[in-house]
Structure formats: C-alpha cells, structure tokens
Design an enzyme around this catalytic site. Structure first.
Site, short mmCIF file in Angstrom:
data_model
loop_
_atom_site.label_atom_id
_atom_site.label_comp_id
_atom_site.label_asym_id
_atom_site.label_seq_id
_atom_site.Cartn_x
_atom_site.Cartn_y
_atom_site.Cartn_z
N PHE A 15 -8.18 12.46 -12.77
CA PHE A 15 -9.33 11.71 -13.26
C PHE A 15 -9.36 11.57 -14.77
CE2 PHE A 15 -10.77 13.12 -9.06
CZ PHE A 15 -11.17 11.92 -8.52
N HIS A 22 -15.59 9.07 -2.70
CA HIS A 22 -14.81 9.00 -3.93
C HIS A 22 -15.59 8.22 -4.99
CE1 HIS A 22 -11.41 7.92 -6.58
NE2 HIS A 22 -10.80 8.98 -6.06
N ASP A 74 -3.53 10.21 -6.87
CA ASP A 74 -2.30 10.18 -7.66
C ASP A 74 -2.67 9.70 -9.07
OD1 ASP A 74 -2.85 7.55 -6.97
OD2 ASP A 74 -0.80 7.03 -6.45
N TYR A 85 -3.19 7.69 -12.63
CA TYR A 85 -3.48 6.29 -12.94
C TYR A 85 -2.16 5.53 -13.11
CZ TYR A 85 -8.24 7.91 -14.05
OH TYR A 85 -9.49 8.45 -14.00
#
Length: 223
Positions: free
Chosen positions: A76, A183, A63, A65
């Site tokens: 990202f 991740h 989701d 930031y």
C-alpha cells in the site's frame, strides 16, 4: 542472489523458502524480459524493515503497484513524491481521517514499518503495467511461511479484501485481533472498508495489552 539483499533479512532468512524456493523463483524472474517492480533491492523491503519478533501489526496487500516509480517494497505504500496518491492508498487515508482525524502527508508508509507494522504483499513482484502478472510465480509460499512464523504471539491483522482474508484464514481470531473488511480499492471501499475504523481499533487492542499504540499519521512523532 545478486541484486536481492536477502542477507539483510536477519531471522526471516531462516524461513525454508529462501533455501528451497527462492533459487528457482529468482531464475524465473531473470527469464522475464519485462520491467519488474519494485527494483530488486526493494523486493524484500517489508521483511528487511521489521524483524519477526518486532511485528505488532500485519497488513497484507496483493501485489506491488504496477506503475513505475510507485512500488518500493511495502504494501500500500509508495515513494514519498508520488502524486496523485494511488487510489487504494487515497481511500486508506480517507478512512484514517474519519477514524482518527489525520493522515500522513505523503504516500510513504515506511514510518509504520519502523513501529512494527509489517506491510507485506502476498506477491512481491509485478511486471510494469501488468497487475497480478506474477501471481503464479510462487511468492505465496513465502507469505504462508511468514504468517506461520508469526503465529506464536498475538498480533493485529488488518485484512483488506478477499485475497488477504484467504491467505490469513488460519489466523486465530480468538488470540489475535483480526479485522476483515472490503479492500480499499475504489471498486470495493464502500462495501465495508469505509467506516471499519481499523486504526483506532488496532490501537485500542494494542493499548489493552500494554503495548504502544501505532502513530499512523505523523512520521515526525512516530517512536
């Protein structure tokens, strides 16, 4: 649909989500009195920036930031003036330097999108300061339909973390490039993200199919 530029989505707007699910989801967003990130005009930016048939690479995030001023609709990625870098993005850049010897000078990855990289979060909104606060809102319906829309043509999928891998479990690894790693979060990057070389591997796969490589590091040289 005031404030949410779905009319700018081109062929993506044909997905059933926008007729069947978006009105109710938008109503639930309107009932949330918290600050919602990113701003409404940027919620669908990942889709607005890359038309379906232009997608060559898919990078799935979780989701946005949850820090105000960071999220701008691309997984990202963050606004160019964000310092320090979000920690996951900092690790992405560290791996990029190891892999291809360079990385962008800012957090803004818009130039990736302009080359056909779909930077899609599986949940497109988040309340400020509440990571995963909209996980149950229903965004995953859209993500599933996006992946289904892309399934007819081979593409590269960079799936960082168990969440992205679960969402894209039906992507055929025999037809597509499917890079599945930990991740890039500081909590997990050393468990398989570092050393995975996703950028050079993606470019090698593209070039083997007579497709142009992605310029990952330098916006001024991106096609």
């Amino acid at each position: 649909m005031t404030g949410y530029p779905v009319d700018a989505l081109g062929d993506w707007a044909r997905l059933p989500f926008f007729q069947d699910d978006w009105p109710g989801l938008q109503a639930r967003l309107a009932q949330d009195t918290r600050q919602i990130l990113p701003p409404p005009r940027q919620v669908f930016r990942a889709l607005e920036r890359v038309a379906p048939d232009a997608v060559r690479v898919v990078i799935l995030g979780q989701d946005p930031y949850p820090t105000p001023g960071h999220a701008h609709g691309l997984a990202f990625s963050a606004d160019a003036n964000v310092r320090p870098l979000p920690r996951s993005l900092s690790n992405v850049f560290k791996e990029m330097v190891t892999d291809i010897g360079a990385c962008p000078m800012s957090a803004d990855l818009s130039f990736w999108a302009d080359q056909g990289v779909l930077l899609l979060n599986t949940v497109l909104t988040v309340p400020a300061g509440a990571a995963k606060g909209h996980d149950k809102l229903g965004w995953q319906v859209l993500t599933a339909q996006v992946l289904d829309r892309l399934a007819h043509t081979p593409r590269a999928y960079l799936l960082w973390g168990a969440g992205a891998q679960k969402v894209a479990r039906d992507v055929d690894p025999d037809v597509n490039l499917k890079i599945e790693t930990a991740h890039p979060s500081p909590l997990s990057a050393r468990r398989g993200f570092f050393g995975s070389r996703p950028f050079s591997r993606t470019n090698a796969w593209l070039q083997a199919r007579d497709l142009q490589a992605i310029n990952w590091a330098n916006p001024s040289e991106a096609a």
